[in-house]
Design a protein around this motif. Structure first.
Motif, mmCIF file in Angstrom:
data_model
loop_
_atom_site.group_PDB
_atom_site.id
_atom_site.type_symbol
_atom_site.label_atom_id
_atom_site.label_comp_id
_atom_site.label_asym_id
_atom_site.label_seq_id
_atom_site.Cartn_x
_atom_site.Cartn_y
_atom_site.Cartn_z
ATOM 1 N N ASN A 51 28.717 40.980 39.577
ATOM 2 C CA ASN A 51 29.568 41.990 38.799
ATOM 3 C C ASN A 51 28.672 43.093 38.421
ATOM 4 O O ASN A 51 27.752 42.933 37.567
ATOM 5 C CB ASN A 51 29.800 41.118 37.310
ATOM 6 C CG ASN A 51 30.942 42.124 36.676
ATOM 7 O OD1 ASN A 51 30.859 43.186 36.793
ATOM 8 N ND2 ASN A 51 31.371 41.410 35.583
ATOM 9 N N ASN A 290 37.862 44.268 38.778
ATOM 10 C CA ASN A 290 37.482 43.371 40.072
ATOM 11 C C ASN A 290 38.902 43.531 40.564
ATOM 12 O O ASN A 290 38.989 43.532 42.053
ATOM 13 C CB ASN A 290 37.419 41.985 39.461
ATOM 14 C CG ASN A 290 37.223 41.230 40.889
ATOM 15 O OD1 ASN A 290 36.552 41.339 41.674
ATOM 16 N ND2 ASN A 290 38.222 40.364 40.854
ATOM 17 N N ASN A 314 35.984 37.568 43.527
ATOM 18 C CA ASN A 314 35.466 38.800 43.599
ATOM 19 C C ASN A 314 34.738 39.458 44.851
ATOM 20 O O ASN A 314 33.782 39.934 44.846
ATOM 21 C CB ASN A 314 34.325 39.144 42.392
ATOM 22 C CG ASN A 314 33.102 38.286 42.517
ATOM 23 O OD1 ASN A 314 32.838 37.300 43.403
ATOM 24 N ND2 ASN A 314 31.982 38.671 41.947
#
Length: 371
Positions: A51, A290, A314
């Protein structure tokens, strides 16, 4: 955040359907650097399912504010985080095992239940950390090819079970294919299998699931079954570099797993995780960004006529029709890093979501490479 709360938010934000997008993100925007560089050039690092927006500002502050305690061993701050996780998951604290990322938990379980002549059953391809680690200690892994939809072949996995089976591993959503098992089929399989051997449910990507009322297999742990569930702070929470995750299992199973945990985690990661669990705004922000990035990837692949697997994670797994080693090299020359080979799918590639700047670089690079 409770699952129902997350899904309700997705619904009200207009994200639960096609994820065509996006108003209101400015109110969730984080003051977070979004650039990666290599030798002064911007690169899109899309090869590790990270992330790029994390850790959140609140988590960063918690880390800095904990520096004075960094000279102390992490046992000082274990208990409050374990209690916080236990409350979140709805289990007593003795059900929780802290680990250095979920990977350490996977390896500990592989060592405890799949080594020294025992056997593990798993999909192929799937996340390999547990499997290769068990093999290092004389375990045997039955790798069951995924079905035509790139999902777990539960029927064949059941057929592979025998008297030596020590553990059945399920990565759901699966890495690298991004597929999600039917919730009823999953529950039925885990219940039946847990009566014969240990079941491990790797839920590293559970936070990205948007299917209504999709259950964590922690529900079976609460029902007293031989099930272990792994969770991580690496994905939605954006803390991959801090290395912290946890396992959820019945106390006697948790005690066995604790004996096989080696490195554990560290004080700064624990303090960061405590703050992350309270930072609902960043959690929502991560899910929304995302979804935006994944929609961008789908558009690129659709424009190029490339086959892909709709993803519940993701990342997106797509067919290039070219040897993956060549694709990795070609994309790297365009400053885009993509996923490693996942045999036997040597003409498929895994692309992680990134910032929208990363997605623009990916779009440009893939069009050039495939052109």
């Amino acid at each position: 955040m409770k699952n129902i709360d997350r899904r309700q938010w997705l619904k009200t934000a207009g994200l639960s359907g096609s994820f065509t997008f996006l108003g209101g993100l400015s109110s969730l925007a984080m003051d977070i650097p979004q650039k990666s560089s290599l030798d002064g050039q911007r690169i899109a690092k899309l090869n590790s399912n990270e992330n790029p927006y994390g850790p959140s500002k609140a988590v960063r502050n918690a880390i800095v504010n904990s520096f004075d305690k960094a000279c102390r061993y992490p046992s000082l701050v274990y208990k409050p985080l374990i209690e916080q996780i236990a409350e979140k998951e709805g289990v007593p604290p003795e059900y929780i095992v802290l680990t250095g990322g979920s990977t350490e938990g996977l390896k500990a379980a592989g060592l405890a239940y799949g080594s020294q002549g025992k056997e593990i059953i798993a999909a192929d391809p799937t996340f390999q950390s547990m499997l290769t680690y068990a093999e290092n200690f004389e375990g045997y892994v039955h790798r069951v090819p995924v079905d035509k939809n790139m999902g777990h072949d539960l029927k064949e996995m059941k057929n592979r079970m025998n008297s030596k089976t020590g553990l059945v591993f399920i990565c759901n959503p699966n890495n690298p294919t991004g597929t999600l098992l039917d919730k009823n089929a999953l529950r039925d399989f885990c219940i039946a299998t847990s009566k014969k051997t240990m079941v491990f449910s790797d839920e590293a990507y559970y936070g990205f699931i948007t299917e209504p009322d999709y259950p964590s297999m922690i529900t079976l742990v609460k029902e007293g079954m031989d099930v272990i569930v792994s969770k991580t702070f690496s994905k939605v929470f954006g803390m991959a570099g801090l290395r912290i995750g946890y396992l959820v299992a019945r106390p006697e199973i948790a005690d066995t797993l604790k004996k096989h945990v080696m490195a554990m985690t560290n004080l700064l990661a624990i303090e960061a995780a405590k703050e992350a669990l309270k930072d609902d705004g960043f959690y929502k922000f991560s899910i929304a960004k995302n979804a935006e990035a994944k929609s961008s990837i789908y558009k690129t692949l659709d424009d190029l006529g490339l086959t892909y697997v709709p993803s519940h994670t993701n990342f997106v797994f797509f067919k290039t029709g070219r040897p993956i080693d060549e694709m990795i090299t070609a994309m790297e020359k365009e400053n885009v890093l993509i996923g490693r080979p996942f045999p036997p799918f040597y003409e498929w590639a895994r692309i992680s979501t990134g910032t929208m700047e990363d997605m623009a670089l990916f779009d440009k690079a893939l069009r050039k490479v495939m052109g």
